[in-house]
Design a protein around this motif. Sequence first.
Motif, PDB file in Angstrom:
ATOM      1  N   SER A  26       0.838  -1.199   0.000  1.00  0.00           N
ATOM      2  CA  SER A  26       0.000   0.000   0.000  1.00  0.00           C
ATOM      3  C   SER A  26       0.873   1.250   0.000  1.00  0.00           C
ATOM      4  CB  SER A  26      -0.920   0.010   1.223  1.00  0.00           C
ATOM      5  OG  SER A  26      -0.196   0.366   2.377  1.00  0.00           O
ATOM      6  N   SER A  27       0.213   2.395  -0.078  1.00  0.00           N
ATOM      7  CA  SER A  27       0.952   3.661  -0.048  1.00  0.00           C
ATOM      8  C   SER A  27       1.453   3.987   1.355  1.00  0.00           C
ATOM      9  CB  SER A  27       0.064   4.793  -0.572  1.00  0.00           C
ATOM     10  OG  SER A  27      -1.075   4.927   0.256  1.00  0.00           O
ATOM     11  N   SER A  28       0.956   3.305   2.365  1.00  0.00           N
ATOM     12  CA  SER A  28       1.405   3.542   3.748  1.00  0.00           C
ATOM     13  C   SER A  28       2.449   2.506   4.158  1.00  0.00           C
ATOM     14  CB  SER A  28       0.212   3.522   4.701  1.00  0.00           C
ATOM     15  OG  SER A  28      -0.396   2.244   4.677  1.00  0.00           O
ATOM     16  N   ARG A  29       3.536   2.442   3.375  1.00  0.00           N
ATOM     17  CA  ARG A  29       4.580   1.467   3.678  1.00  0.00           C
ATOM     18  C   ARG A  29       5.838   2.109   4.248  1.00  0.00           C
ATOM     19  NH1 ARG A  29       8.136  -0.242  -0.430  1.00  0.00           N
ATOM     20  NH2 ARG A  29       8.375   1.330  -2.035  1.00  0.00           N
ATOM     21  N   TYR A  30       5.897   3.461   4.257  1.00  0.00           N
ATOM     22  CA  TYR A  30       7.061   4.170   4.785  1.00  0.00           C
ATOM     23  C   TYR A  30       6.646   5.564   5.238  1.00  0.00           C
ATOM     24  CZ  TYR A  30       7.350   7.190   0.712  1.00  0.00           C
ATOM     25  OH  TYR A  30       7.083   8.136  -0.236  1.00  0.00           O
ATOM     26  N   THR A  57      13.516   2.660  11.757  1.00  0.00           N
ATOM     27  CA  THR A  57      13.657   4.113  11.792  1.00  0.00           C
ATOM     28  C   THR A  57      15.038   4.482  11.267  1.00  0.00           C
ATOM     29  OG1 THR A  57      12.197   4.208  13.708  1.00  0.00           O
ATOM     30  CG2 THR A  57      13.512   6.167  13.247  1.00  0.00           C
ATOM     31  N   TYR A  58      15.056   5.294  10.211  1.00  0.00           N
ATOM     32  CA  TYR A  58      16.304   5.741   9.595  1.00  0.00           C
ATOM     33  C   TYR A  58      16.664   7.116  10.146  1.00  0.00           C
ATOM     34  CZ  TYR A  58      19.584   7.494   6.115  1.00  0.00           C
ATOM     35  OH  TYR A  58      20.680   8.026   5.488  1.00  0.00           O
ATOM     36  N   PHE A  59      17.914   7.263  10.632  1.00  0.00           N
ATOM     37  CA  PHE A  59      18.418   8.535  11.151  1.00  0.00           C
ATOM     38  C   PHE A  59      19.410   9.103  10.137  1.00  0.00           C
ATOM     39  CE2 PHE A  59      16.969   6.168  14.811  1.00  0.00           C
ATOM     40  CZ  PHE A  59      16.194   7.127  15.458  1.00  0.00           C
ATOM     41  N   VAL A  60      19.001  10.191   9.477  1.00  0.00           N
ATOM     42  CA  VAL A  60      19.737  10.776   8.365  1.00  0.00           C
ATOM     43  C   VAL A  60      21.155  11.173   8.753  1.00  0.00           C
ATOM     44  CG1 VAL A  60      19.790  12.702   6.717  1.00  0.00           C
ATOM     45  CG2 VAL A  60      17.620  11.615   7.308  1.00  0.00           C
ATOM     46  N   GLY A  86      10.676   6.628   8.378  1.00  0.00           N
ATOM     47  CA  GLY A  86      10.394   5.197   8.454  1.00  0.00           C
ATOM     48  C   GLY A  86      10.749   4.529   7.145  1.00  0.00           C
ATOM     49  N   ASN A  87      11.693   3.574   7.183  1.00  0.00           N
ATOM     50  CA  ASN A  87      12.069   2.841   5.965  1.00  0.00           C
ATOM     51  C   ASN A  87      10.888   2.017   5.458  1.00  0.00           C
ATOM     52  OD1 ASN A  87      14.625   3.825   5.751  1.00  0.00           O
ATOM     53  ND2 ASN A  87      15.643   2.009   6.532  1.00  0.00           N
ATOM     54  N   PRO A  88      10.833   1.778   4.145  1.00  0.00           N
ATOM     55  CA  PRO A  88       9.715   1.022   3.577  1.00  0.00           C
ATOM     56  C   PRO A  88       9.634  -0.419   4.087  1.00  0.00           C
ATOM     57  CG  PRO A  88      10.933   2.155   1.852  1.00  0.00           C
ATOM     58  CD  PRO A  88      11.737   2.280   3.109  1.00  0.00           C
ATOM     59  N   VAL A  89       8.421  -0.841   4.386  1.00  0.00           N
ATOM     60  CA  VAL A  89       8.156  -2.249   4.658  1.00  0.00           C
ATOM     61  C   VAL A  89       8.045  -2.914   3.293  1.00  0.00           C
ATOM     62  CG1 VAL A  89       6.441  -3.876   5.552  1.00  0.00           C
ATOM     63  CG2 VAL A  89       7.052  -1.841   6.882  1.00  0.00           C
ATOM     64  N   ARG A  94       3.766  -4.252   9.399  1.00  0.00           N
ATOM     65  CA  ARG A  94       4.485  -3.845  10.610  1.00  0.00           C
ATOM     66  C   ARG A  94       3.601  -2.887  11.394  1.00  0.00           C
ATOM     67  NH1 ARG A  94       9.192   0.371  11.702  1.00  0.00           N
ATOM     68  NH2 ARG A  94       9.999  -0.530  13.623  1.00  0.00           N
ATOM     69  N   TYR A  95       3.490  -3.130  12.708  1.00  0.00           N
ATOM     70  CA  TYR A  95       2.731  -2.250  13.596  1.00  0.00           C
ATOM     71  C   TYR A  95       3.681  -1.607  14.596  1.00  0.00           C
ATOM     72  CZ  TYR A  95      -1.490  -4.624  11.960  1.00  0.00           C
ATOM     73  OH  TYR A  95      -2.512  -5.118  11.194  1.00  0.00           O
TER      74      TYR A  95
END
Length: 143
Positions: A26-30, A57-60, A86-89, A94-95
Amino acid sequence: QQFCTVDAQQDLYVHDAFVVRYTADSSSRYLPVHLDESTHSFVLTLNNSGDFEGGGTYFVDHDETISPTMAGTLVSFRGDRLRHGGNPVTKGVRYILTAFLYHDKSGSSRKRGANNSDFYSSTTATFNEAKKGKGFSFQFAVE
């Protein structure tokens, strides 16, 4: 400063908290990279990594991803200072439970949150540091 010390005379208040469902198809993957409005943010993993692939969680600024594999794992950070996303699932679902807190240095009970509602002004968190900085606990009370 990425981290700060909160003493017993200062308060943390919950600004917002909610459950997020990331799905691979879906579009809610990241979640795009951003900064939070809160001084303290946390992400609590609600399901095990066997239920999904990817995410985390990606820290730039550190070019690092924290990807807990066990339900109940908590990642806490300065959401207002660390750019993150949030990196893509890539498979499964993922919850997470995410919460946003702010640190009130004065200890006053000022109102925060959507429409300055009574919920946000009466939701308090008392921060108790364990001896020698080895741990901490939160106690939440909703009046």
